[in-house]
Design an enzyme around this catalytic site. Sequence first.
Site, short mmCIF file in Angstrom:
data_model
loop_
_atom_site.label_atom_id
_atom_site.label_comp_id
_atom_site.label_asym_id
_atom_site.label_seq_id
_atom_site.Cartn_x
_atom_site.Cartn_y
_atom_site.Cartn_z
N TYR A 50 0.60 -1.27 -0.57
CA TYR A 50 -0.23 0.08 0.13
C TYR A 50 0.81 0.62 -0.06
O TYR A 50 0.54 2.30 -0.39
CB TYR A 50 -1.26 0.22 1.12
CG TYR A 50 -1.92 1.59 1.42
CD1 TYR A 50 -3.29 0.63 0.17
CD2 TYR A 50 -1.08 2.59 1.14
CE1 TYR A 50 -4.25 1.92 0.60
CE2 TYR A 50 -2.89 3.62 1.42
CZ TYR A 50 -3.88 3.50 0.72
OH TYR A 50 -4.78 4.84 0.59
N ASP A 56 2.21 20.53 -20.37
CA ASP A 56 1.26 19.03 -20.94
C ASP A 56 2.41 18.30 -21.73
O ASP A 56 2.26 18.47 -22.74
CB ASP A 56 0.40 19.75 -21.37
CG ASP A 56 -0.52 18.73 -21.91
OD1 ASP A 56 -0.24 16.83 -22.02
OD2 ASP A 56 -1.82 18.61 -21.47
N LYS A 75 0.35 7.90 -23.42
CA LYS A 75 0.95 8.56 -24.50
C LYS A 75 2.53 7.77 -25.17
O LYS A 75 2.58 6.60 -25.00
CB LYS A 75 0.20 9.99 -25.08
CG LYS A 75 -1.03 9.84 -25.43
CD LYS A 75 -1.74 10.20 -24.11
CE LYS A 75 -3.43 10.75 -24.66
NZ LYS A 75 -4.09 10.74 -22.61
N PHE A 89 -18.22 15.24 -26.73
CA PHE A 89 -18.09 13.46 -27.45
C PHE A 89 -18.22 12.44 -26.94
O PHE A 89 -18.64 11.61 -27.81
CB PHE A 89 -16.53 15.13 -28.03
CG PHE A 89 -15.60 14.19 -26.92
CD1 PHE A 89 -15.62 15.94 -26.26
CD2 PHE A 89 -15.19 13.74 -27.12
CE1 PHE A 89 -14.56 16.19 -25.63
CE2 PHE A 89 -13.79 13.63 -25.42
CZ PHE A 89 -13.23 14.62 -25.47
N1 PM9 Z 1 -5.75 12.05 -24.57
C1 PM9 Z 1 -6.99 11.40 -26.87
O1 PM9 Z 1 -7.28 11.04 -27.52
C2 PM9 Z 1 -7.67 10.81 -24.18
C3 PM9 Z 1 -8.83 11.27 -24.24
S1 PM9 Z 1 -9.69 12.27 -25.50
C4 PM9 Z 1 -10.39 13.72 -24.39
O2 PM9 Z 1 -5.74 12.45 -26.93
C5 PM9 Z 1 -3.77 15.95 -23.85
C6 PM9 Z 1 -2.70 16.65 -24.16
C7 PM9 Z 1 -4.22 14.32 -23.81
C8 PM9 Z 1 -5.02 14.35 -22.92
C9 PM9 Z 1 -5.49 12.79 -23.47
C10 PM9 Z 1 -5.11 14.34 -21.64
C11 PM9 Z 1 -5.87 13.93 -20.69
C12 PM9 Z 1 -4.45 15.25 -21.59
N2 PM9 Z 1 -3.58 15.87 -22.50
O3 PM9 Z 1 -6.62 10.62 -20.68
O4 PM9 Z 1 -6.73 11.53 -18.78
O5 PM9 Z 1 -3.99 14.58 -25.13
O6 PM9 Z 1 -4.64 10.16 -19.71
O7 PM9 Z 1 -5.30 13.03 -20.53
C13 PM9 Z 1 -6.66 11.89 -25.41
P1 PM9 Z 1 -6.03 11.31 -19.77
#
Ligand code: PM9
Length: 471
Positions: free
Chosen positions: A73, A216, A259, A450
């Site tokens: 934990y 970011d 990513k 969306f």
């Molecule tokens: N990006 C994408 O498909 C997944 C969700 S679509 C709303 O591109 C950036 C630049 C992103 C991103 C997610 C997030 C959020 C933050 N910044 O999905 O919460 O491309 O891990 O990250 C998507 P999480």
Amino acid sequence: MKKRSWAEPYKIKMVEPLRVTTRSEREQAITEAGFNTFLLHSKDVYIDLLTDSGTSAMSDRQWAGLMMGDEAYAGSVNFYHLQEAIQKFYGYQHIIPTHQGRGAEHILSQLLIHKGDYVPGNMYFTTTKLHQELAGGTFVDVIVDEAHDPDNEFPFKGNVDLAKLQALIDRVGAEHIPYLSLETNVNMAGGQPCSLANIRAACGLCHEHNIKVFLDATRAVENAYFIKQREAGYENHSIADILREICSHTDGCTMSAKKDCLVNIGGWLAVNDAELADHARNMVVVYEGLHTYGGLAGRDMEAMSLGIRESVEYDHIRARIGQVEYLGNALIDAGIPIVRPIGGHGIFIDAARFLSHLPREEFPAQALAAALYVESGVRAMERGTVSAGRDHTTGKNNFPKLELIRLTIPRRVYTQAHMDVTAEAVVGIYEDRNLVTGLRFTYEPKQLRFFQARFEPTTGNQILRDPDTSA
Ligand code: PM9
């Protein structure tokens, strides 16, 4: 010298079968999904280009790492491995793991944004902007104008427009700007990079006014690759060195590790300020989990720390972006209107031009994503008016300059043959594009609409009439 091709820098050890469906099965599936590709069942999808988020194939080393998960934990050994990897490759001091990127965005926004503040950023991202708004802030777009023009070949369309940033500082005062939200390889602009010169200048301007900069860093490695390719003076630098330099100008970052970091789940917040780190740890225990796991299993953190190391290997990143370029060039050769230059994580088709017979009010990008699925089983994502949501004060639809669908390429998952099939499907629809009908809402969620919205065609009952079978 003769041309020397590159090939994927891996071989396939395990396969996951794909299901090929018939056109009538797909028509039924998209109708049941309310013409929203997010609502399709993945078993009905042939080539899944919805997102590159959490869809990467992990390496054998990462899978082996899962077996080394320390599921204590508190104080898991995997947390310390992750911390070490982030400190080494991103250079930040304090690391707070979160379940995914938006967990980090939530914590950062709540800690730094006060009601009435303004948050400048180089184009909005859906979850990022929403968290800024939920904390009482107003997002202000300060990306260069070139980013809004799909045909403009400017190599750094992710850049911050320093004049726009300065104008905001002059208008609202630096004390009402908690930080610049700086995205690398800007997603909504088509996966377009920032130059290091611009990152340096934008951070310099902010710091002069005591404004922090939070990166970011979701696709910062892909940005580093473009800097190596395009920015004079960096051609001989390693990807790891460029990544470190990008981060060195900023005060911290949010990360969706799903990513660049080559994992299926995970994220983190990183900051250099010890006091801010303390506040963030206090919040993470309320919303995510203990500060040494943040909603993740130990094994997830191990896979992430290994993924970070693999992500900066040149052969990996060259092949990853090379595959995206391969698909993009096939579409350009066929005359399909796509955002240029070709971006890092996917191909963005200009749906407004592709379906120029449809008004923006009938959501051409949503309609094109549905039509592509019906045509081929390829799943894409809308990145246009539906993603942009409504204006909070007027309640009217936001109409962003870009009305796009995104063919997002998961990392290390598909082969070039899958890219060929995808390109042929897009070209097939382009030839019959006038048959694609528009859409209207039948259900519209209040936030991030969306994901779960439902639609119906504005005319007839088919998104794309098959010229061979329809009367
Ligand atoms: N990006 C994408 O498909 C997944 C969700 S679509 C709303 O591109 C950036 C630049 C992103 C991103 C997610 C997030 C959020 C933050 N910044 O999905 O919460 O491309 O891990 O990250 C998507 P999480």
